[in-house]
Design an enzyme around this catalytic site. Structure first.
Site, PDB file in Angstrom:
ATOM      1  N   TYR A  51     -17.587  -7.275  29.165  1.00  0.00           N
ATOM      2  CA  TYR A  51     -16.708  -6.123  28.919  1.00  0.00           C
ATOM      3  C   TYR A  51     -17.130  -4.950  29.798  1.00  0.00           C
ATOM      4  O   TYR A  51     -18.328  -4.668  29.921  1.00  0.00           O
ATOM      5  CB  TYR A  51     -16.782  -5.686  27.446  1.00  0.00           C
ATOM      6  CG  TYR A  51     -15.481  -5.970  26.741  1.00  0.00           C
ATOM      7  CD1 TYR A  51     -14.337  -5.242  27.069  1.00  0.00           C
ATOM      8  CD2 TYR A  51     -15.369  -6.981  25.798  1.00  0.00           C
ATOM      9  CE1 TYR A  51     -13.126  -5.522  26.464  1.00  0.00           C
ATOM     10  CE2 TYR A  51     -14.164  -7.256  25.187  1.00  0.00           C
ATOM     11  CZ  TYR A  51     -13.036  -6.523  25.523  1.00  0.00           C
ATOM     12  OH  TYR A  51     -11.838  -6.793  24.946  1.00  0.00           O
ATOM     13  N   GLU A  53     -14.929  -1.695  30.123  1.00  0.00           N
ATOM     14  CA  GLU A  53     -13.898  -0.648  30.104  1.00  0.00           C
ATOM     15  C   GLU A  53     -14.380   0.572  30.891  1.00  0.00           C
ATOM     16  O   GLU A  53     -15.541   0.976  30.789  1.00  0.00           O
ATOM     17  CB  GLU A  53     -13.597  -0.233  28.665  1.00  0.00           C
ATOM     18  CG  GLU A  53     -12.763  -1.262  27.925  1.00  0.00           C
ATOM     19  CD  GLU A  53     -12.597  -0.929  26.461  1.00  0.00           C
ATOM     20  OE1 GLU A  53     -13.249   0.013  25.975  1.00  0.00           O
ATOM     21  OE2 GLU A  53     -11.825  -1.631  25.797  1.00  0.00           O
ATOM     22  N   ASP A 206       6.529  -1.954  46.222  1.00  0.00           N
ATOM     23  CA  ASP A 206       5.951  -3.102  45.512  1.00  0.00           C
ATOM     24  C   ASP A 206       5.945  -4.235  46.531  1.00  0.00           C
ATOM     25  O   ASP A 206       6.962  -4.864  46.796  1.00  0.00           O
ATOM     26  CB  ASP A 206       6.820  -3.446  44.298  1.00  0.00           C
ATOM     27  CG  ASP A 206       6.331  -4.710  43.590  1.00  0.00           C
ATOM     28  OD1 ASP A 206       5.448  -5.396  44.141  1.00  0.00           O
ATOM     29  OD2 ASP A 206       6.852  -5.016  42.497  1.00  0.00           O
ATOM     30  N   THR A 232       0.935  -7.846  43.590  1.00  0.00           N
ATOM     31  CA  THR A 232       0.219  -8.929  42.932  1.00  0.00           C
ATOM     32  C   THR A 232      -0.783  -9.445  43.958  1.00  0.00           C
ATOM     33  O   THR A 232      -0.730  -9.076  45.135  1.00  0.00           O
ATOM     34  CB  THR A 232       1.165 -10.090  42.545  1.00  0.00           C
ATOM     35  OG1 THR A 232       1.894 -10.488  43.713  1.00  0.00           O
ATOM     36  CG2 THR A 232       2.147  -9.677  41.463  1.00  0.00           C
ATOM     37  N   LYS A 235       0.257 -14.190  45.530  1.00  0.00           N
ATOM     38  CA  LYS A 235       1.384 -14.754  46.281  1.00  0.00           C
ATOM     39  C   LYS A 235       0.933 -14.966  47.730  1.00  0.00           C
ATOM     40  O   LYS A 235       0.000 -15.728  47.951  1.00  0.00           O
ATOM     41  CB  LYS A 235       2.601 -13.827  46.151  1.00  0.00           C
ATOM     42  CG  LYS A 235       3.062 -13.679  44.697  1.00  0.00           C
ATOM     43  CD  LYS A 235       4.332 -12.884  44.597  1.00  0.00           C
ATOM     44  CE  LYS A 235       4.918 -12.919  43.219  1.00  0.00           C
ATOM     45  NZ  LYS A 235       4.460 -11.866  42.313  1.00  0.00           N
ATOM     46  N   ARG A 241      -4.632 -14.769  40.194  1.00  0.00           N
ATOM     47  CA  ARG A 241      -3.528 -14.012  39.579  1.00  0.00           C
ATOM     48  C   ARG A 241      -4.039 -12.645  39.172  1.00  0.00           C
ATOM     49  O   ARG A 241      -4.985 -12.551  38.390  1.00  0.00           O
ATOM     50  CB  ARG A 241      -3.039 -14.686  38.288  1.00  0.00           C
ATOM     51  CG  ARG A 241      -2.526 -16.063  38.423  1.00  0.00           C
ATOM     52  CD  ARG A 241      -1.644 -16.420  37.249  1.00  0.00           C
ATOM     53  NE  ARG A 241      -0.290 -16.067  37.561  1.00  0.00           N
ATOM     54  CZ  ARG A 241       0.473 -16.734  38.428  1.00  0.00           C
ATOM     55  NH1 ARG A 241       0.006 -17.783  39.054  1.00  0.00           N
ATOM     56  NH2 ARG A 241       1.694 -16.350  38.675  1.00  0.00           N
TER      57      ARG A 241
HETATM   58  N1  PLP Z   1       6.801  -7.454  41.779  1.00  0.00           N
HETATM   59  C1  PLP Z   1       7.446  -8.366  42.513  1.00  0.00           C
HETATM   60  C2  PLP Z   1       8.189  -7.921  43.737  1.00  0.00           C
HETATM   61  C3  PLP Z   1       7.413  -9.710  42.150  1.00  0.00           C
HETATM   62  O1  PLP Z   1       8.078 -10.620  42.871  1.00  0.00           O
HETATM   63  C4  PLP Z   1       6.687 -10.081  40.993  1.00  0.00           C
HETATM   64  C5  PLP Z   1       6.605 -11.486  40.560  1.00  0.00           C
HETATM   65  O2  PLP Z   1       7.108 -12.384  41.107  1.00  0.00           O
HETATM   66  C6  PLP Z   1       6.070  -9.081  40.248  1.00  0.00           C
HETATM   67  C7  PLP Z   1       6.136  -7.781  40.671  1.00  0.00           C
HETATM   68  C8  PLP Z   1       5.395  -9.375  38.944  1.00  0.00           C
HETATM   69  O3  PLP Z   1       4.236 -10.029  39.025  1.00  0.00           O
HETATM   70  P1  PLP Z   1       3.627 -10.763  37.743  1.00  0.00           P
HETATM   71  O4  PLP Z   1       4.444 -11.999  37.577  1.00  0.00           O
HETATM   72  O5  PLP Z   1       2.258 -11.007  38.205  1.00  0.00           O
HETATM   73  O6  PLP Z   1       3.727  -9.840  36.594  1.00  0.00           O
END
Ligand code: PLP
Length: 433
Positions: A51, A53, A206, A232, A235, A241
């Protein structure tokens, strides 16, 4: 203290089957990849027991000297991997995944019911960018904030920036999001920056799908124009993950992003960080700085171009006419079939991809296209030549789907199609990845 196969053969056997499935299938889901053994070793390590935090040096638990060292290393590597100056940018590596990372940003910089604009999900955006239907606020983002999505120009398949600008001037969002789950082209970040500035909004990218490509500088760089960048890590970046949030250190629109974002992650929305994931992420971010990684990302893009060209030769309609990144979106509607049926038939041949809505779909329940990505099979060594064959295999699956539609009464194929067209068949619109 038994190992897994001795203490729980049931779970071990499921893992074995999944491993076999991953090994045998052609993995073409654009959001997936195969991470390295080194990353998996870190994820499966004793780091999961701790842990911690808080942030390095400011923890709510004792015994964190090594965890502090690990998280600090991970932060440094994150900045290095994306070529960022630590005086200008900071990063939080604790988000549990992409959706939590996005919600943490919203929590940090918005008040409940503030307005946001992200790409509409049926046009390639992600759920967490504010998806809602006329009947239902589907995503937590649209429950707690007011969402007005922007869309593609259906004639070109490209983001309709003119419309985005006009709508933003009327809607006055506090946040504009550049990023997608199914968009084969680069975003025009300079143009989005101008729009955000004109209406006094934050600009967030994002880059979940393309973060590996950004690290290798093979697509446009969102850091040059955005205030905040989320991603993320599993990918195209090919890590465990997880999620990350990068933020500008200087206050933006009067907000100290560093403290607002760190506080939104913890104690706002999370408790203890997943240190095993942070360990795996640190390993991934070291790999991401290697020449091999750059070479890999270049191949992801060139393989995708080869795939797109072959599909085009075979007569397919590609949304936006091609691809600049790691995915293509095929519009199957001119053939009179939908993506769900093709996904199912290809699945039976161990070709894994996903049905996807395409601009102009009449119903979100019957997505008219498929999304095909190159990161995973490029990791497994596929070159342009193999991706030409992949296009041919997909073509074969589409032909079978078309033939099945016309199968003679009583044939096995027709029975199968009855199932495919029955209520039990999952036609649900892709809303999860
Ligand atoms: N943002 C985008 C552009 C995504 O394509 C994804 C998932 O495919 C996410 C956020 C969310 O990721 P997670 O599935 O890890 O919550």
């Amino acid at each position: 203290d038994f190992n897994l196969s001795e203490s729980d053969p049931e779970v071990q056997s499921i893992i074995d089957k999944e491993k076999e499935r991953q090994f045998k299938s052609l993995e073409l889901i654009a959001s997936e990849n195969f991470t390295s053994r080194a990353v998996m070793e870190a994820v499966g390590s004793c780091l999961t027991n701790k842990y911690s935090e808080g942030l390095p040096g400011k923890r709510y638990y004792g015994g964190n000297e090594y965890i502090d060292e690990l998280e600090t290393l991970c932060q440094q590597r994150a900045l290095e991997a994306f070529h960022l100056d630590g005086k200008i940018w900071g990063v939080n590596v604790q988000p549990l995944s992409g959706s939590p990372a996005n919600f943490e940003v919203y929590t940090a910089i918005l008040n409940p019911h503030d307005r946001i604009m992200g790409l509409d999900l049926p046009h390639g955006g992600h759920l967490s960018h504010g998806f809602m239907t006329p009947k239902r606020r589907v995503s937590g983002t649209s429950i707690y904030f007011e969402s007005m999505p922007y869309r593609l120009d259906e004639s070109t398949g490209l983001v309709n920036y003119e419309m985005l600008e006009k709508t933003a001037i009327l809607f006055r969002p506090k946040l504009i999001i550049a990023g997608a789950s199914a968009y084969p082209r680069d975003f025009d970040y300079p143009r989005m920056r101008k729009i955000a500035d004109a209406v006094g909004a934050f600009l967030m990218a994002d880059m979940a799908h393309i973060s590996g490509l950004v690290a290798a500088s093979v697509v446009a760089n969102p850091f040059e124009y955005c205030d905040i960048v989320t991603t993320t890590t599993h990918k195209s970046l090919r890590g465990p993950r997880g999620g990350m949030i990068f933020f500008k250190k200087d206050p933006i629109l009067g907000v100290d992003l560093e403290s607002a974002i760190n506080n939104a992650v913890f104690p706002g929305l999370q408790g203890g960080p997943h240190n095993h994931t942070i360990g795996g992420l640190a390993v991934c971010l070291k790999h991401a700085q290697s020449p091999e990684f750059k070479n890999y990302q270049n191949k992801v893009v060139s393989n995708c171009k080869a795939l797109a060209e072959r599909l085009f030769e075979l007569g397919y309609n590609l949304v936006s006419g091609g691809s600049d990144n790691h995915l293509v979106l095929v519009d199957l509607r001119p053939l009179g079939i939908d993506g769900a049926r093709v996904e199912k038939i290809l699945d039976m041949a161990s070709i894994t991809l996903n049905k996807n809505s395409v601009p102009g779909d009449k119903s979100a329940l019957v997505p008219g296209g498929i999304r095909i990505g190159t990161p995973a099979m490029t990791t497994r060594g596929f070159t342009e030549k193999e991706f030409v064959s992949v296009a041919d295999f997909i073509h074969e699956g589409v032909q079978i789907t078309l033939e099945a539609k016309q199968a003679s009464p009583g044939s096995k194929l027709q029975d199968f199609m009855k199932f495919v067209t029955s209520k039990d068949f999952p036609l649900a619109h892709r809303i999860s990845d």
